[in-house]
Design an enzyme around this catalytic site. Structure first.
Site, PDB file in Angstrom:
ATOM      1  N   TYR A  18       0.737  -1.385   0.027  1.00 30.82           N
ATOM      2  CA  TYR A  18      -0.046   0.033  -0.021  1.00 30.82           C
ATOM      3  C   TYR A  18       0.858   1.439   0.082  1.00 30.82           C
ATOM      4  CZ  TYR A  18      -3.780   3.276   1.197  1.00 30.82           C
ATOM      5  OH  TYR A  18      -4.753   4.378   1.067  1.00 30.82           O
ATOM      6  N   HIS A  22       1.553   4.127  -3.199  1.00 30.84           N
ATOM      7  CA  HIS A  22       1.283   5.557  -2.849  1.00 30.84           C
ATOM      8  C   HIS A  22       2.482   6.367  -3.146  1.00 30.84           C
ATOM      9  CE1 HIS A  22      -2.537   4.252  -1.492  1.00 30.84           C
ATOM     10  NE2 HIS A  22      -2.901   5.675  -1.817  1.00 30.84           N
ATOM     11  N   TYR A  41      -3.645  16.201   1.348  1.00 27.03           N
ATOM     12  CA  TYR A  41      -4.244  14.837   1.471  1.00 27.03           C
ATOM     13  C   TYR A  41      -3.089  14.189   1.904  1.00 27.03           C
ATOM     14  CZ  TYR A  41      -6.984  10.714  -0.012  1.00 27.03           C
ATOM     15  OH  TYR A  41      -7.901   9.592  -0.368  1.00 27.03           O
ATOM     16  N   TRP A  76      -7.532   3.765 -10.700  1.00 27.44           N
ATOM     17  CA  TRP A  76      -6.616   3.685  -9.250  1.00 27.44           C
ATOM     18  C   TRP A  76      -7.523   2.654  -8.502  1.00 27.44           C
ATOM     19  CZ3 TRP A  76      -2.049   4.634  -7.592  1.00 27.44           C
ATOM     20  CH2 TRP A  76      -2.075   4.592  -6.273  1.00 27.44           C
ATOM     21  N   TRP A  77      -8.643   2.712  -8.284  1.00 27.37           N
ATOM     22  CA  TRP A  77      -9.499   1.842  -7.560  1.00 27.37           C
ATOM     23  C   TRP A  77      -9.384   0.563  -7.934  1.00 27.37           C
ATOM     24  CZ3 TRP A  77     -15.016   4.672  -7.365  1.00 27.37           C
ATOM     25  CH2 TRP A  77     -14.997   5.720  -6.705  1.00 27.37           C
TER      26      TRP A  77
END
Length: 103
Positions: A18, A22, A41, A76-77
């Site tokens: 993860y 990112h 963010y 992306w999802w």
């Protein structure tokens, strides 16, 4: 400015992946987030519970909600679906948090 906070779940054996994904956030994804009003963010991980805590500052709620419709966000999802809890449309399962204090 609107402040938002939410939780998500990453699979316990996928913490490093993860973070890696990112760290290599696609430039077009970064640009799309900014174009839709993301000022700040941040995502934090509690490694003991695999809970992700997202903090977001945006300019406009309606504009922000439009990201779900963008092709890059859909891509992306789909890319993230295998490492975290998701809904049937591949969007991350999220729990919005209520602000209870600010200094």
């Amino acid at each position: 400015m609107i402040k938002k906070a939410f939780c998500m779940q990453v699979y316990p054996d996928q913490h490093a992946e993860y973070q890696r994904r990112h760290e290599k956030l696609w430039p077009e994804m970064r640009q799309m987030l900014k174009e839709h009003g993301a000022i700040k963010y941040q995502i934090f991980l509690n490694p003991e519970t695999s809970t992700l805590f997202g903090y977001l500052e945006i300019e406009d709620e309606a504009r922000w909600e439009q990201i779900a419709l963008t092709p890059i966000n859909q891509k992306w999802w789909n890319y993230m679906e295998d490492i975290m809890e998701t809904n049937p449309d591949c969007s991350p399962m999220t729990a919005e948090l209520k602000k209870v204090f600010e200094l």
